[in-house]
Design a protein around this motif. Structure first.
Motif, PDB file in Angstrom:
ATOM      1  N   ASN A  29       0.837  -1.581  -0.030  1.00 42.83           N
ATOM      2  CA  ASN A  29      -0.080  -0.070   0.107  1.00 42.83           C
ATOM      3  C   ASN A  29       0.605   1.182  -0.372  1.00 42.83           C
ATOM      4  O   ASN A  29       0.218   2.486  -0.473  1.00 42.83           O
ATOM      5  N   CYS A  30       2.042   1.464  -0.226  1.00 41.60           N
ATOM      6  CA  CYS A  30       3.111   2.311  -0.261  1.00 41.60           C
ATOM      7  C   CYS A  30       2.172   3.207  -1.870  1.00 41.60           C
ATOM      8  O   CYS A  30       1.673   2.497  -2.377  1.00 41.60           O
ATOM      9  N   LYS A  63      12.416   8.152   0.040  1.00 39.32           N
ATOM     10  CA  LYS A  63      12.573   7.988   1.984  1.00 39.32           C
ATOM     11  C   LYS A  63      14.005   7.831   1.684  1.00 39.32           C
ATOM     12  O   LYS A  63      14.869   8.450   1.771  1.00 39.32           O
ATOM     13  N   THR A  64      14.646   6.239   2.569  1.00 34.53           N
ATOM     14  CA  THR A  64      15.604   5.911   2.919  1.00 34.53           C
ATOM     15  C   THR A  64      16.134   5.296   1.541  1.00 34.53           C
ATOM     16  O   THR A  64      17.680   5.522   1.890  1.00 34.53           O
ATOM     17  N   GLY A  65      16.097   5.091   0.410  1.00 32.65           N
ATOM     18  CA  GLY A  65      17.087   4.827  -0.154  1.00 32.65           C
ATOM     19  C   GLY A  65      17.739   3.337  -0.705  1.00 32.65           C
ATOM     20  O   GLY A  65      18.185   2.782  -1.392  1.00 32.65           O
ATOM     21  N   LYS A  66      16.043   2.787   0.311  1.00 34.28           N
ATOM     22  CA  LYS A  66      16.596   1.388   1.015  1.00 34.28           C
ATOM     23  C   LYS A  66      16.425   0.375  -0.146  1.00 34.28           C
ATOM     24  O   LYS A  66      17.057  -1.255  -0.573  1.00 34.28           O
ATOM     25  N   TYR A  67      15.076   0.691  -0.629  1.00 36.92           N
ATOM     26  CA  TYR A  67      14.510  -0.133  -1.831  1.00 36.92           C
ATOM     27  C   TYR A  67      15.403   0.558  -3.737  1.00 36.92           C
ATOM     28  O   TYR A  67      14.858   1.740  -3.448  1.00 36.92           O
ATOM     29  N   GLY A 109       3.466  -1.155   3.365  1.00 36.51           N
ATOM     30  CA  GLY A 109       4.747  -0.038   2.846  1.00 36.51           C
ATOM     31  C   GLY A 109       4.641   1.544   3.106  1.00 36.51           C
ATOM     32  O   GLY A 109       5.914   2.041   3.587  1.00 36.51           O
ATOM     33  N   ARG A 110       2.999   1.741   3.701  1.00 36.28           N
ATOM     34  CA  ARG A 110       3.279   2.751   4.171  1.00 36.28           C
ATOM     35  C   ARG A 110       4.077   3.296   5.178  1.00 36.28           C
ATOM     36  O   ARG A 110       4.137   4.568   5.697  1.00 36.28           O
ATOM     37  N   SER A 111       4.038   2.130   6.163  1.00 37.12           N
ATOM     38  CA  SER A 111       4.252   2.615   7.833  1.00 37.12           C
ATOM     39  C   SER A 111       6.353   2.027   7.347  1.00 37.12           C
ATOM     40  O   SER A 111       6.783   2.807   8.209  1.00 37.12           O
ATOM     41  N   LEU A 112       6.794   2.340   6.302  1.00 31.44           N
ATOM     42  CA  LEU A 112       8.082   2.222   6.347  1.00 31.44           C
ATOM     43  C   LEU A 112       8.401   3.532   6.209  1.00 31.44           C
ATOM     44  O   LEU A 112       7.918   4.910   5.771  1.00 31.44           O
TER      45      LEU A 112
END
Length: 112
Positions: A29-30, A63-67, A109-112
Motif C-alpha cells: 500500500n505504499c 525516502k530512505t533509499g533502501k529499496y 509499505g506506508r509504515s516504512l
C-alpha cells in the motif's frame, strides 16, 4: 517445486529470470507500489538473473533509499525492486503467470 520464471518489461529491453516457488504474493500500500500496481513475490537476490544488460535499467529510490525500484527507461514498466534484504518481483511482469491463482497477502509499505 522450484521453477524458473521469465519476465521483463513491455518493450523487452529489460528481461530476467527468477527462480523459486510462488507460495504467496503481496499487495503493498505504499505510494509508489499502489500507483504502479505492483504485486510482489519476494525472493533472495541471488535467485534473480538479469538476462539483458544492467545498463538497460533505470533506478528510482525515495525516502530512505533502501529499496531500489528498477524500471525500463524506454517503456516505463517496473518489473522488480531490489534491496540488501532481497528482491520483490512484480508478478504482473512474469510470463504466463496469473496473479489471481495465488494467495494474496498485504504489505503495509506506508509504515516504512
Amino acid at each position: 517445486m522450484k521453477l524458473t520464471y521469465k519476465g521483463g518489461c513491455h518493450c523487452g529491453k529489460v528481461a530476467f529470470e527468477a527462480e523459486g516457488t510462488i507460495d504467496q504474493i503481496a499487495d503493498c500500500n505504499c505510494s509508489i507500489c499502489s500507483k504502479h500496481g505492483y504485486l510482489h513475490w519476494f525472493i533472495p537476490n541471488d535467485k534473480l538473473n538479469l538476462t539483458t544488460p544492467k545498463a538497460n535499467l533505470g533506478t528510482y529510490t525515495f525516502k530512505t533509499g533502501k529499496y531500489r525500484h528498477q524500471f525500463c527507461p524506454s517503456c516505463g514498466v517496473a518489473p522488480f525492486i531490489t534491496s540488501d534484504a532481497g528482491t520483490a518481483v512484480n508478478v504482473r511482469c512474469l510470463e504466463g503467470v496469473d496473479p489471481s491463482s495465488f494467495k494474496m497477502g498485504h504489505f503495509d509499505g506506508r509504515s516504512l
